[in-house]
Structure formats: C-alpha cells, structure tokens
Design an enzyme around this catalytic site. Structure first.
Site, PDB file in Angstrom:
ATOM      1  N   ARG A  31       0.808  -1.221   0.000  1.00  0.00           N
ATOM      2  CA  ARG A  31       0.000   0.000   0.000  1.00  0.00           C
ATOM      3  C   ARG A  31       0.840   1.271   0.000  1.00  0.00           C
ATOM      4  O   ARG A  31       1.746   1.429   0.799  1.00  0.00           O
ATOM      5  CB  ARG A  31      -0.945   0.014   1.190  1.00  0.00           C
ATOM      6  CG  ARG A  31      -1.917   1.191   1.181  1.00  0.00           C
ATOM      7  CD  ARG A  31      -2.867   1.139   2.338  1.00  0.00           C
ATOM      8  NE  ARG A  31      -3.889   0.137   2.148  1.00  0.00           N
ATOM      9  CZ  ARG A  31      -4.293  -0.715   3.086  1.00  0.00           C
ATOM     10  NH1 ARG A  31      -3.722  -0.712   4.261  1.00  0.00           N
ATOM     11  NH2 ARG A  31      -5.257  -1.572   2.834  1.00  0.00           N
ATOM     12  N   HIS A  73       4.763 -10.454   2.201  1.00  0.00           N
ATOM     13  CA  HIS A  73       5.307  -9.495   3.147  1.00  0.00           C
ATOM     14  C   HIS A  73       6.596 -10.017   3.792  1.00  0.00           C
ATOM     15  O   HIS A  73       7.314  -9.264   4.447  1.00  0.00           O
ATOM     16  CB  HIS A  73       4.234  -9.212   4.220  1.00  0.00           C
ATOM     17  CG  HIS A  73       4.558  -8.105   5.154  1.00  0.00           C
ATOM     18  ND1 HIS A  73       4.838  -8.309   6.491  1.00  0.00           N
ATOM     19  CD2 HIS A  73       4.645  -6.765   4.953  1.00  0.00           C
ATOM     20  CE1 HIS A  73       5.075  -7.141   7.066  1.00  0.00           C
ATOM     21  NE2 HIS A  73       4.967  -6.189   6.168  1.00  0.00           N
ATOM     22  N   ARG A 125       4.198  -1.590  19.713  1.00  0.00           N
ATOM     23  CA  ARG A 125       4.371  -0.182  19.362  1.00  0.00           C
ATOM     24  C   ARG A 125       3.043   0.516  19.076  1.00  0.00           C
ATOM     25  O   ARG A 125       2.786   1.617  19.536  1.00  0.00           O
ATOM     26  CB  ARG A 125       5.266  -0.049  18.128  1.00  0.00           C
ATOM     27  CG  ARG A 125       5.554   1.403  17.746  1.00  0.00           C
ATOM     28  CD  ARG A 125       6.025   1.526  16.322  1.00  0.00           C
ATOM     29  NE  ARG A 125       4.940   1.410  15.369  1.00  0.00           N
ATOM     30  CZ  ARG A 125       5.045   0.823  14.179  1.00  0.00           C
ATOM     31  NH1 ARG A 125       6.165   0.265  13.818  1.00  0.00           N
ATOM     32  NH2 ARG A 125       4.014   0.760  13.360  1.00  0.00           N
TER      33      ARG A 125
END
Length: 701
Positions: free
Chosen positions: A402, A432, A561
């Site tokens: 993206r 990925h 995170r």
C-alpha cells in the site's frame, strides 16, 4: 454476566491512542525543537493514511448498512462517531502544540511569517517570486452554469474563494490548487544573517490572488484540503495483467470519495456550504484548522535548518563486527549465524552482500522478495547488474504494498528489462516476508546463503526503523528458502519445512501451539513465560489464547508499538499480562517472540505481526534463532526494552497509556540510546581485536 466485548479494545481507537503517543513526543521538552516539529508532521501524515484507508473502509460499511459489531462490540457507525470525536480533540491539541513550537522557533531566530508580518523588501520578493515561479503553474477554476465543480485531487491543498460576478450577478465560486510541484516553504530575505524566515506557498498565492482573477474583487477566501478513499480494490482473478490493473487503480486513488475536509477556521459559511454540497459530505467530516492546513511540511525544516542543537545528535550506523575481520562476507556467514540490529548497525551489510553476489563468479543465482524499497534502491540496481552478469535472478516484487505500488511498478519493469525473472506473488495474498537467497558454487559443492529480516529491504527507512536480521548458511534454512521461492513462483506447494514457518499455511497454528505449550506447563505448576515485541496485536484467536495462558498463570509481557486490542490487567482474564509501547527517535519495527518452554527457550524473529492480515492473507516468514550467542543478544534486547523508563508507556485496562515511572533514584534508561551506545562499543572492540590479530608479535619459533 460478563460482557463478551469488555475484554477487547477497538482497533481504530487503539490506533488513535498510538498517534496520541506520537503527539506526546511533539510535546516532550526533552526532545530537540526540530525533532518535536517532525513528530507533529508524523501525526498529520499518520492521520492522512488512517482516513484514506481505515475510516474510508468504515464509511463504506455504513453506506452498505453493514451494522455487524467488531469484537469490542462497536458497529461501523459507532466507530465513525467515536473516531470523529477523538480526532477533533487530537487536532485541536496538535495545533495548540504547533503554536507553542512556532513561538519557540522565534526564540532561535527562525520565523514562519504570515503576510501581515512582512516588511517592504519581503513583500517585493514575494511579488517577484509569485510572478516568476508560481503564476505560470496556477490553474484557477471557476464554477458557474457552464463549468461544473472540478474534481479536487486527494490530499491537494486548495484555496476556495468568492469573486464578484458581472454587474448584478451573484458572487461566483472559484478554487485554485496550491501547486504540489513547488516547495511549500519559501525562504524570505532577512536583514540579519543569523535569522531564517519562511512563508508558506499558499500565503504567497493569497497575497497575489487579485492578479489571478484580474477585473474581479475577491470577497472571501480560505484554504481547504480533501482526504479521499484511497484503498485499492482490485479483482485479481479478473485482472489479466496485474501490473496494468494496479497501475490503473493507483491513478483512480486520486479521485476516491471524500472522507475528510480540512478547512481554515475562519472560512466563510457560504464557502463551507458549497464544499459540503459539492463533495456530498456531512459537517462532521469537516475539520476546522486554526493554523496551516497539512503540517507535514514541518519535516522539511530539519533539512533546511543547520543548527545541530535543535536536532538529535548525529548517529551513524556502525559496521557489523563479524564482518570486520573476515576475509569475505561468505566466509563470515559460513562460520556462524550473524544477527544484525538496525539502525544501530548499518544496513549496508545487506546491500553489500547483494552487490558482492552480483559480481562474484561463483554465485549462480540470487532470489529475493521486495515489499518496500527506496526510490533509488541500490539493492535493485545490484540485482539488475547480477542479471546482466548472467546470473539467474528471481525477484518477487509485491505490487500491492500500500502506497508503494507506483514505486514498485517502476522497479518491476526495470528489473524485467535487465533480464530478471520478476514474479508478483500469489493470487489474493501479499508477500510481506523478507528473504534473500544466494546460491554459490564452492569447492565442496553448491552452498546456499540466506538473509531474513523483520523489516523491508529499504536502505532509506533502515536508518530510522528498528529491525533485526539474520545471515545464515544453515543448509536446512537454505533448503526451506529454495522451497519457499519455488512456491512463490508457482512451481510447488509447501507441506512442512525444516526450520521456517510460513503464513498463511502454518504460522498461525505454530503461534497458537507455542502459547498453548506455555499454558500447559503453567497448568502443571511449571514456569510459563512469553515475551513478544510486535507492531500490532489485533488477532482475536491469538488474544484469546493469551488470555487462557494468563489464567493458567503464564507471565506474558507484550511490547506493542502501535495497535493493541488486548486489554491487560482485567481480573480473572489478563492479570498476568502487561503491555508496553515505546515511541522514540526510531520507529520500533522488529518482531521478536520468546517462549520459556520449560527452560528449553524458543526464540524467533518474524516479518509478521499478530494481525489477521499477517496470519491469514499474507505470505510471512518466521525463523528460529538457534546459536547461543545470538539467543543471548535477543534476551538482553527484550530485557532492555522492558526496562525502558524514558520512552516507554504502559497500557492500562481502560485502553489509555501512561508513561513509565522513573523514580528519583532510578537510573534513566532510554532503550534506543542504550542500543546505539552498545553498538558503537561492540564495533570498537571488534576493530581493536582485529588490530591486535594483525600486529601480534612473534614470541617463539
């Protein structure tokens, strides 16, 4: 009766809490001034993507009357309402911080000036600059009976205005796009040499707008900006050429449905009315901005202003100690598995490996996955050189990464032209996983060298993303890497591997079994301990498995995170679970998994977060850390992250975060600063050792 939704935090609201933590860094007086401004810029760019993808998806669900609730019990319409309230609060705080920091800039002789603050010399400069550089690029658009409302490009900054009509006609609406091809910050001449002053491009246009609409009076004008639905929707099965389909879809992204409209706080109500009507939006989607719209330009100040005291101390990633004294990279990797930690250690070790392999006559083949690469990628250039040198080069370029689709399409075409075999992954799945395989013909036969990592093969982001990677010549991993590339190119299926775990075929099952093993051990009265460091924790099945393990007495420490849908500290559910988030100079990006396993510790690195998309809709890789030295490094790494009392925040059961408490007598520990200093010490030690080896005196014959 316990509400089944109470144990989960909504994904979107959790993400907004992450962005709030970034905003807190902009407010943190211990950060240098320009770095605080950069954090403000990041808050804005984060919100852009959030609206273009996440909010856009929710609005599509609302429009489709899809009212099924998520696992936190919120429907799409309820999520949109809560998001709207929360973002309005966030934006108000963001601009309050901006005004404060803008005031602090003045204290160090840096000024972002408004037209009313300019002196005569600066006014003349602006007028000349406008006519020479800006006016030729402008395209004013008037809306009347013969000219419809124009299509306003996604994320473009525009000026809406009313001009007088002819004779008795009503005022006419017009719009001018602030050219994105020109710099937004324009430096102004100053009388004093130690002063820097800038004006925004939109203010230059406003000052000279009468020259754009000669013969008309300007009645009202104000800036506005539209954020559009930019999520790509591609029918892969129906697309004969995926490359072409994605190219077209990227173009369409500029014109998706309007999701958010940012306007200057004093915009005339009549102008707002026209925007509302033409863009078919509700007033709730309007965000009134008391300051410059789109403050992503603040990140540019770091490169424009050369005052070191206003920035983080310069940090140069250090070389890898294991490569310093080795005859060559291949002999170093053959000797031992090498664990690397970026950006503390230089990413150039990965780039150099590909460059060396491209020119090494013994190298027969190079295979690599590319998800996000830089605009001037040295890795891609090395792969092209390898193909031109006659090596077998196979590159999986993920076209569906993206907001990197356009960049990846360009590289895919260049790689093909250079003679590389380019593949675009598997139908319906994003690739990925990060893996590089080099096949080399050595004196004792074919040998495979592998690099795997938690982050992208991007030499630019590797300077400010924290990631880990492993170089290995382990034959079992080499065999797994070959099997994986054969699967990606469509030649075979994967049943079971020697060392690697792959999504979507077996990674979810492996994670569940690892969690369950800790639960079983705890049930038997043994110690159970899990530590994970990831970017996002969203997957419901994983969260429920962690809850079960917690109930059984397993100690679970999560360093997350960003998004975390798990609710820690809930009585009889997650009392043994803690969640920490670290937001600092570098973007925490590594994915690390530790399981105590009754003393036989299992430690893994992966490209995958604990999200549905990673485990079910992406090709991901998890690999074990087996050599004792590397295992100890990772355990120490996790310990330090969990001990951070400067940049860490702790998630409370109500979904909010509080800063780690650093007591008066406690030594402050900023984990990122600690790892930077440690990397420097290690490389100094390695260089000293190399020097001692080279100049060891002969003591006997």
């Amino acid at each position: 009766m316990e509400n089944k939704y109470d144990n989960f935090i909504n994904r979107e609201l959790s993400w907004l809490e992450f962005n709030e933590r970034v905003l807190e860094e902009a407010s943190d007086i211990t950060n240098p001034l320009l770095e605080r401004l950069n954090f403000l810029s990041i808050v804005s760019s984060n919100l852009d993507e959030f609206f273009m993808v996440r909010v856009a998806s929710l609005i599509e669900q609302v429009q489709a009357n899809f009212e099924k609730v998520d696992f936190a019990g919120l429907s799409a319409s309820e999520q949109v309402k809560r998001i709207t309230i929360r973002v309005h609060q966030m934006v108000q705080k963001q601009y309050s911080v901006y005004m404060e920091l803008n005031s602090q800039l003045k204290n160090v002789n840096i000024f972002i000036l408004k037209p009313k603050n300019l002196n005569e010399n600066q006014v003349e400069f602006v007028r000349t600059y406008f006519h020479k550089n800006v006016y030729p690029v402008l395209t004013p658009m008037v809306v009347d009976s013969s000219r419809p409302f124009p299509l306003i490009m996604n994320k473009s900054l525009n000026i809406a205005l009313f001009i007088d009509g002819m004779e008795d006609e009503e005022a006419i609406f017009a719009t001018v796009q602030v050219p994105s091809v020109l710099d937004r910050l324009i430096e102004l001449p100053m009388d004093k040499g130690d002063e820097k002053a800038y004006i925004l491009l939109e203010d230059i246009i406003k000052m000279n707008i009468s020259d754009v609409f000669r013969g008309h009076n300007i009645k009202n004008m104000a800036c506005y900006r539209i954020t559009r639905n930019a999520d790509l929707s591609i029918d892969e099965e129906g697309a004969e050429d995926l490359l072409e389909a994605i190219e077209q879809s990227v173009k369409n992204r500029k014109w998706g449905e309007a999701i958010r409209i940012e306007i200057e706080y004093d915009m005339d109500n009549a102008l707002i009315g026209i925007l509302k009507e033409e863009l078919e939006t509700s007033l709730g989607e309007f965000y009134s901005i008391k300051g410059p719209i789109d403050i992503t330009f603040l990140s540019k100040l770091n490169s424009l202003i050369h005052i070191e005291s206003l920035k983080y101390p310069n940090y140069n990633p250090v070389p890898i100690p294991e490569f310093i004294s080795a005859p060559n990279v291949f002999s170093a990797i053959a000797k031992q598995d090498i664990l690397v930690h970026h950006p503390y250690q230089s990413f150039s070790c990965v780039v150099d490996l590909v460059k060396i392999a491209a020119r090494d006559p013994k190298v027969l083949a190079i295979k690599q996955t590319l998800y996000r690469v830089s605009g001037n990628s040295p890795i891609v250039k090395a792969l092209m050189e390898a193909a031109e040198n006659g090596k077998q080069v196979t590159v999986l370029v993920e076209l569906k990464a993206r907001f990197d689709e356009e960049n990846n399409i360009i590289w895919a075409k260049r790689l093909e032209k250079a003679g590389c075999h380019v593949i675009y992954g598997l139908l319906g799945l994003k690739t990925h996983g990060k893996i590089l395989l080099i096949v080399r013909n050595e004196y004792d036969g074919i040998k495979r060298y592998v690099h795997m990592g938690t982050g992208n093969y991007n030499d630019v982001t590797a300077n400010f993303y924290t990631d880990m990677g492993l170089f290995t010549a382990n034959p079992y991993i080499g065999e797994d890497a070959s099997a994986l590339f054969n699967m990606l190119s469509g030649y075979s299926t994967i049943d079971e591997m020697n060392k690697l775990y792959i999504a979507p075929t077996g990674l979810r099952k492996k994670f569940i079994s690892l969690i369950k093993r800790e639960e079983t051990n705890a049930t038997k009265g043994k110690k159970g301990h899990i530590i994970v460091k990831i970017n996002s924790l969203v997957d419901k099945e994983i969260i429920e498995a962690l809850y079960k393990a917690s109930k059984a007495g397993v100690k679970i420490q999560c360093i997350v995170r960003g998004i975390c849908c798990l609710r820690p500290g809930v009585t009889s559910v997650s009392e043994n679970i803690t969640v920490t988030s670290i937001v600092g100079r570098f973007l925490e990006h590594s994915r690390v998994f530790y399981f105590y396993n009754d003393g036989e510790e299992a430690i893994y690195l992966s490209s995958a977060d604990w999200m549905n998309r990673n485990l079910d809709r992406r090709v991901e890789i998890m690999f074990p850390i087996e050599e004792e030295q590397n295992r100890n490094k990772i355990k120490h790494y996790l310990d330090v992250c969990l001990s951070d009392n400067v940049k860490a925040r702790t998630l409370k059961s109500d979904g909010t975060y509080v800063r780690a408490i650093c007591k008066e007598n406690d030594e402050k520990l900023n984990s990122q600063e600690y790892f930077a200093k440690k990397a420097i010490k290690q490389v100094k030690k390695a260089k000293k050792h190399e020097k001692e080896q080279k100049f060891t005196p002969i003591t006997s014959y």
